[in-house]
Design an enzyme around this catalytic site. Structure first.
Site, short mmCIF file in Angstrom:
data_model
loop_
_atom_site.label_atom_id
_atom_site.label_comp_id
_atom_site.label_asym_id
_atom_site.label_seq_id
_atom_site.Cartn_x
_atom_site.Cartn_y
_atom_site.Cartn_z
N ASN A 1 0.80 -1.13 -0.11
CA ASN A 1 -0.04 -0.03 -0.02
C ASN A 1 0.90 1.32 0.10
O ASN A 1 0.39 2.51 0.34
CB ASN A 1 -0.79 -0.04 1.32
CG ASN A 1 -2.05 -1.06 1.06
OD1 ASN A 1 -2.59 -1.08 -0.07
ND2 ASN A 1 -2.40 -1.79 2.15
N ASN A 2 2.18 1.16 -0.17
CA ASN A 2 3.21 2.28 -0.26
C ASN A 2 2.94 2.91 -1.60
O ASN A 2 3.41 2.37 -2.47
CB ASN A 2 4.76 1.71 0.03
CG ASN A 2 5.49 2.80 0.03
OD1 ASN A 2 5.66 3.47 -0.97
ND2 ASN A 2 6.32 2.83 1.01
N ASP B 1 9.36 -6.33 0.10
CA ASP B 1 9.77 -5.70 1.65
C ASP B 1 11.25 -5.12 1.24
O ASP B 1 12.09 -5.90 0.75
CB ASP B 1 10.12 -7.05 2.40
CG ASP B 1 10.17 -6.27 3.96
OD1 ASP B 1 8.97 -5.81 4.26
OD2 ASP B 1 10.71 -6.48 4.73
N GLY C 1 10.60 8.16 0.87
CA GLY C 1 11.25 7.41 1.86
C GLY C 1 12.78 8.06 2.01
O GLY C 1 12.75 9.40 2.28
N ASP D 1 14.98 8.44 -0.05
CA ASP D 1 15.86 8.85 -1.30
C ASP D 1 16.82 9.94 -0.90
O ASP D 1 17.77 10.08 -1.72
CB ASP D 1 14.84 8.87 -2.29
CG ASP D 1 14.44 7.58 -2.93
OD1 ASP D 1 14.80 6.57 -2.61
OD2 ASP D 1 13.39 7.43 -3.84
N LYS E 1 16.28 6.13 -11.71
CA LYS E 1 16.36 5.27 -10.41
C LYS E 1 15.80 3.85 -10.64
O LYS E 1 16.69 2.77 -10.21
CB LYS E 1 15.21 6.11 -9.45
CG LYS E 1 15.49 5.10 -8.01
CD LYS E 1 14.26 5.69 -7.17
CE LYS E 1 14.55 4.86 -5.83
NZ LYS E 1 13.31 4.89 -5.03
N HIS F 1 17.60 -0.95 -6.13
CA HIS F 1 17.43 -2.39 -5.73
C HIS F 1 16.36 -2.91 -6.19
O HIS F 1 16.13 -4.01 -6.42
CB HIS F 1 17.49 -2.03 -3.93
CG HIS F 1 16.45 -1.04 -3.57
ND1 HIS F 1 16.16 0.22 -4.08
CD2 HIS F 1 15.47 -0.97 -2.42
CE1 HIS F 1 15.51 0.91 -3.65
NE2 HIS F 1 15.06 0.27 -2.26
N ARG F 2 14.97 -1.64 -6.16
CA ARG F 2 13.87 -2.29 -6.78
C ARG F 2 14.00 -2.93 -8.23
O ARG F 2 13.51 -3.95 -8.48
CB ARG F 2 12.73 -1.13 -6.70
CG ARG F 2 11.34 -1.78 -6.55
CD ARG F 2 10.43 -1.03 -5.97
NE ARG F 2 10.39 -1.17 -4.38
CZ ARG F 2 10.98 -0.03 -3.85
NH1 ARG F 2 11.35 1.05 -4.21
NH2 ARG F 2 11.04 -0.37 -2.47
P1 IMP Z 1 7.98 -1.79 3.98
O1 IMP Z 1 6.89 -1.15 3.09
O2 IMP Z 1 7.69 -2.53 5.01
O3 IMP Z 1 8.99 -2.80 2.90
O4 IMP Z 1 9.09 -0.52 4.20
C1 IMP Z 1 9.88 -0.04 3.16
C2 IMP Z 1 10.28 1.37 3.58
O5 IMP Z 1 11.90 1.45 3.52
C3 IMP Z 1 9.75 2.72 3.16
O6 IMP Z 1 8.88 3.09 3.88
C4 IMP Z 1 11.05 3.53 3.17
O7 IMP Z 1 11.22 4.11 4.26
C5 IMP Z 1 12.22 2.45 2.97
N1 IMP Z 1 12.49 2.37 1.33
C6 IMP Z 1 12.21 1.27 0.68
N2 IMP Z 1 12.54 1.21 -0.57
C7 IMP Z 1 12.81 2.73 -0.60
C8 IMP Z 1 13.38 3.51 -1.80
O8 IMP Z 1 13.53 2.78 -3.01
N3 IMP Z 1 13.54 4.72 -1.56
C9 IMP Z 1 13.63 5.12 -0.22
N4 IMP Z 1 13.27 4.47 0.57
C10 IMP Z 1 12.81 3.35 0.55
#
Ligand code: IMP
Length: 222
Positions: free
Chosen positions: A29-30, A91, A181, A183, A203, A208-209
């Protein structure tokens, strides 16, 4: 044993895609991740419709694993169980070796409140201040991690796992308006950009993604 005459012997059956529905749930949901995935899946040209779990009113899973891999599998199973469809989960997070790899799996809630990017960034800057003061000329390394888990059904004993790692340095102050996040704090010395000052396409090419998606696609085509 009988064999169906309808089977085309020239057809190369793909064990990782066989018997999959052509609708897969994306267990996140991010908003920042969803925007990146939209682009990445569009470029991948998969013959599949990806449905973000929010569109199916699926709430976030309880992430009680101790590693990115465990949490990715938990999220994928949760979305698959709730929807009855195959599911992919991401994750991800930031690991800072001088902080014992924190914030790590707690990246989204590092400052206590889930998904508050500016508070998380402020806490990271504060937590690194003493280390930075002691060695002002030494860059502080950081590693973005993304683990993708795909399950064909909720109890799938053989999830497909892909992992992408992206190395950079942690800045003392944010720079750049893009991304999400951490970034703006993630500096790439060879590109002279932060992850937030790169375009979305750039990006995805190196992140990583982006790396994890490429690995996942390779496994899906095996
Ligand atoms: P998840 O949704 O529990 O996997 O948490 C992911 C968290 O990691 C995000 O809320 C960010 O804070 C950080 N994160 C993961 N991927 C990125 C990225 O590509 N850029 C910046 N922060 C990231």
């Amino acid at each position: 044993m009988t064999h169906s005459s309808a089977v085309d012997p020239t057809r190369k059956e793909n064990s990782n895609q066989a018997n999959l529905s052509n609708q897969w749930v994306l267990a996140s949901n991010n908003k920042g991740k969803l925007a990146e995935f939209k682009r990445l899946f569009a470029e991948a040209n998969l013959d599949v419709t990806i449905i973000p779990q929010g569109q199916l009113d699926i709430e976030d899973a309880i992430e009680d694993g101790l590693s990115f891999i465990e949490n990715a599998i938990i999220k994928a199973r949760h979305a698959s169980r709730a929807s009855g469809l195959p599911a992919i989960a991401d994750d991800s997070g930031l690991c800072v070796p001088v902080l014992g790899n924190a914030p790590g799996i707690y990246s989204a809630r590092y400052a206590g409140e889930h998904g508050n990017d500016s508070k998380n960034n402020a806490k990271l800057i504060a937590d690194l201040q003493l280390i930075r003061n002691a060695n002002p000329d030494t860059p502080i390394a950081g590693l973005f991690v993304c683990v993708l888990a795909m399950v064909r059904h909720a109890d799938d004993p053989l999830p497909i796992i892909a992992q992408g790692l992206w190395q950079g340095e942690i800045l003392e102050a944010p720079y750049g308006d893009g991304g999400f996040g951490y970034d703006p704090l993630f500096w790439l010395p060879e590109l002279q950009h932060t992850a937030a000052s790169l375009s979305a396409a750039d990006k995805n090419n190196v992140s990583h993604r982006g790396q994890a998606i490429q690995q996942l696609l390779k496994q899906l085509s095996l």
